[in-house]
Design an enzyme around this catalytic site. Structure first.
Site, PDB file in Angstrom:
ATOM      1  CG  HIS A  87      -5.939   9.950  24.816  1.00 19.78           C
ATOM      2  ND1 HIS A  87      -5.252  10.024  23.630  1.00 19.78           N
ATOM      3  CD2 HIS A  87      -5.320   8.992  25.547  1.00 19.78           C
ATOM      4  CE1 HIS A  87      -4.248   9.165  23.638  1.00 19.78           C
ATOM      5  NE2 HIS A  87      -4.268   8.516  24.791  1.00 19.78           N
ATOM      6  CE  LYS A 103       3.684   4.638  24.138  1.00 23.49           C
ATOM      7  NZ  LYS A 103       2.415   5.315  24.423  1.00 23.49           N
ATOM      8  NE  ARG A 128      -5.491   1.223  25.447  1.00 21.06           N
ATOM      9  CZ  ARG A 128      -4.401   1.576  24.814  1.00 21.06           C
ATOM     10  NH1 ARG A 128      -4.482   2.235  23.692  1.00 21.06           N
ATOM     11  NH2 ARG A 128      -3.201   1.277  25.276  1.00 21.06           N
ATOM     12  CB  SER A 183      -1.520   7.581  20.077  1.00 19.15           C
ATOM     13  OG  SER A 183      -2.224   8.305  21.053  1.00 19.15           O
TER      14      SER A 183
HETATM   15  O1  PNS Z   1       0.505   7.268  27.182  1.00 24.31           O
HETATM   16  P1  PNS Z   1       1.628   6.474  27.820  1.00 24.31           P
HETATM   17  O2  PNS Z   1       2.821   6.406  26.883  1.00 24.31           O
HETATM   18  O3  PNS Z   1       1.185   5.133  28.309  1.00 24.31           O
HETATM   19  O4  PNS Z   1       2.072   7.318  29.113  1.00 24.31           O
HETATM   20  C1  PNS Z   1       3.135   6.885  29.923  1.00 24.31           C
HETATM   21  C2  PNS Z   1       3.677   8.054  30.763  1.00 24.31           C
HETATM   22  C3  PNS Z   1       4.173   9.177  29.848  1.00 24.31           C
HETATM   23  C4  PNS Z   1       2.579   8.586  31.666  1.00 24.31           C
HETATM   24  C5  PNS Z   1       4.846   7.507  31.637  1.00 24.31           C
HETATM   25  O5  PNS Z   1       5.878   7.028  30.812  1.00 24.31           O
HETATM   26  C6  PNS Z   1       5.391   8.548  32.624  1.00 24.31           C
HETATM   27  O6  PNS Z   1       4.830   8.718  33.678  1.00 24.31           O
HETATM   28  N1  PNS Z   1       6.489   9.254  32.226  1.00 24.31           N
HETATM   29  C7  PNS Z   1       7.105  10.274  33.070  1.00 24.31           C
HETATM   30  C8  PNS Z   1       8.350   9.727  33.803  1.00 24.31           C
HETATM   31  C9  PNS Z   1       7.930   8.913  35.029  1.00 24.31           C
HETATM   32  O7  PNS Z   1       7.436   9.461  35.998  1.00 24.31           O
HETATM   33  N2  PNS Z   1       8.070   7.572  34.925  1.00 24.31           N
HETATM   34  C10 PNS Z   1       7.582   6.627  35.940  1.00 24.31           C
HETATM   35  C11 PNS Z   1       8.460   6.458  37.113  1.00 24.31           C
HETATM   36  S1  PNS Z   1      10.126   5.959  36.747  1.00 24.31           S
END
Ligand code: PNS
Length: 164
Positions: free
Chosen positions: A17, A41, A91, A129
């Site tokens: 990150h 998650k 990745r 993570s």
């Molecule tokens: O590190 P991650 O878990 O891959 O990140 C994913 C994250 C947190 C960026 C994604 O789940 C997210 O954008 N969450 C906020 C809610 C949202 O906008 N969801 C997408 C449209 S429904």
């Protein structure tokens, strides 16, 4: 001023990150690292507030970075911050499908927001993570995987978890 949002779960922030944050800072005037909720998650190891604190400590020496938590939608958050770019690290090909799906959904919700993918640093293509938490659970040395300044926090949190 060009502003980008780098969203993620960051539970906890890794050197992968940090590599993306540093490269995003080279591309934009201002980068907002946003701890967000991934509904796929579980509650995770650290609370959102703790994750923000760990990232703030990690990036304290880098100019042009802000760290926040938001429990809302990414596209709404970008609007609020005046950002029209979301930065995500990619990745492996296994990340691709999910990440492109998210990028398209976000652009559908807010057509002003587009996603820019940065290929992960070559040293970090296997790093996540989840891998860090797995290693920490077995007491493996975390040096070279997460910033040195947060290693004790992870070890301490794991110890608390074991005692619960
Ligand atoms: O590190 P991650 O878990 O891959 O990140 C994913 C994250 C947190 C960026 C994604 O789940 C997210 O954008 N969450 C906020 C809610 C949202 O906008 N969801 C997408 C449209 S429904």
């Amino acid at each position: 001023m060009s502003i980008a949002v780098y969203p993620g779960s960051f539970d906890p922030v890794t050197l992968g990150h940090l590599n993306i944050i540093k490269r995003a800072v080279n591309c934009f005037d201002h980068v907002v690292v946003c701890v967000m909720v991934n509904s796929e998650k579980d509650a995770g190891l650290f609370t959102p507030e703790e994750r923000v604190e760990l990232i703030r400590r990690t990036v304290s020496h880098i100019d042009g970075v802000e760290v926040e938590y938001s429990s809302g939608l990414l596209s709404d958050y970008c609007e609020k911050k005046g950002a029209n770019v979301v930065v995500k690290g990619l990745r492996a090909i296994s990340d691709y499908e999910k990440e492109v799906q998210m990028a398209l959904i976000n652009r559908h919700i807010n057509p002003n927001v587009d996603t820019l993918f940065l290929p992960s640093g070559e040293k970090y293509t296997y790093l996540s993570s989840s891998v860090v938490k797995e290693m920490a659970a077995y007491g493996t040395n975390l040096e070279g995987f997460v910033p040195d300044c947060i290693i004790e926090d992870i070890e301490e949190k794991m110890k608390q978890r074991r005692e619960e």
